[in-house]
Design a protein around this motif. Structure first.
Motif, mmCIF file in Angstrom:
data_model
loop_
_atom_site.group_PDB
_atom_site.id
_atom_site.type_symbol
_atom_site.label_atom_id
_atom_site.label_comp_id
_atom_site.label_asym_id
_atom_site.label_seq_id
_atom_site.Cartn_x
_atom_site.Cartn_y
_atom_site.Cartn_z
ATOM 1 N N VAL A 90 0.830 -1.209 0.000
ATOM 2 C CA VAL A 90 0.000 0.000 0.000
ATOM 3 C C VAL A 90 0.865 1.260 0.000
ATOM 4 N N GLY A 91 0.576 2.173 -0.948
ATOM 5 C CA GLY A 91 1.203 3.477 -0.931
ATOM 6 C C GLY A 91 2.690 3.484 -1.221
ATOM 7 N N VAL A 92 3.221 2.396 -1.790
ATOM 8 C CA VAL A 92 4.648 2.314 -2.089
ATOM 9 C C VAL A 92 4.877 2.797 -3.515
ATOM 10 N N ALA A 93 5.866 3.628 -3.711
ATOM 11 C CA ALA A 93 6.079 4.288 -5.001
ATOM 12 C C ALA A 93 6.648 3.351 -6.059
ATOM 13 N N GLY A 94 6.293 3.648 -7.309
ATOM 14 C CA GLY A 94 6.892 2.988 -8.461
ATOM 15 C C GLY A 94 6.641 1.496 -8.519
ATOM 16 N N ILE A 95 7.578 0.794 -9.155
ATOM 17 C CA ILE A 95 7.439 -0.647 -9.377
ATOM 18 C C ILE A 95 7.293 -1.409 -8.068
ATOM 19 N N ALA A 96 7.866 -0.871 -6.979
ATOM 20 C CA ALA A 96 7.815 -1.553 -5.682
ATOM 21 C C ALA A 96 6.402 -1.632 -5.121
#
Length: 218
Positions: A178-184
């Motif tokens: 949840v809410g993790v930026a980009g491909i991650a």
């Protein structure tokens, strides 16, 4: 229930995270006890940990003053500050010499509801719904309680923490963090785990650029 031991947490975070569902974290802070049943987790690997580099981890670039606890002994709690406001709680795990942690994203208050409500100003299923709220009702605070040992259960700056395993069988679901930026924060990293149908599980939201990265994957 039985107390967790260090050997329970020596596997990679990706393996430990789903096993923590249904376990409980007991905290005693300034003499006040709260017990939380864990309903949602996320795995984070450090630099050089596992087969796939984790671009969403605080330890992705190596050891720093901020993430030092993640490199330590399994069973300690990495308590960090999110957005300069929220203290979030992670269980350190992984083989010796590696960095890793499992974020405790959500839980159900089993004992200490009055204390949890007093700390948060909320009630019901939303008491510990989300990692900031989980940290708030647990009473653990950054930087005061970063590194507290949830296996030994010894006092650390006016607090104690204990991790307990149960025999509850749960249906585990996984998906993007949840809410993790980009491909991650996409399906490339389905490293979020939760108990199916549990009302305390937090809502999903995309991180910065994650929806676009997901569209490319599709």
């Amino acid at each position: 229930m039985k107390r967790a031991v260090r050997a329970d947490l020596e596997a990679l975070p990706l393996e430990v995270a789903p096993r923590l569902l249904g376990a409980q974290l007991r905290t005693v802070v300034d003499g006040t006890e709260v017990r939380l049943r864990i309903t949602e987790t996320e795995a984070y690997h450090g630099q050089g940990t596992g087969d796939v580099p984790d671009p969403g981890s605080h330890a992705r670039m190596g050891r720093t003053a901020r993430n030092a606890t993640m490199w330590g002994e399994p069973g300690h709690l990495y308590v960090y500050l999110s957005h300069g406001i929220h203290s979030c709680v992670n269980v350190v795990c992984g083989p010796a010499g590696t960095a890793g942690g499992v974020l405790l994203r959500a839980g159900e208050v089993i004992d200490g509801a009055d204390a949890a409500a007093s700390r948060s100003g909320r009630a019901g299923r939303d008491l510990a719904r989300g990692p900031g709220r989980f940290g708030q009702v647990s009473g653990l605070r950054h930087p005061l309680h970063d590194g507290i040992d949830a296996i030994a259960g010894s006092e650390w700056n006016g607090a104690r923490a204990e991790l307990w395993w149960g025999t509850e069988e749960v249906v585990v679901v996984s998906g993007p963090r949840v809410g993790v930026a980009g491909i991650a924060g996409t399906d490339a990293f389905p490293w979020r785990f939760w108990i199916e149908g549990d009302p305390t599980v937090s809502a999903f939201r995309w991180g910065r650029g994650a929806a676009d990265a997901q569209a490319v994957l599709n």
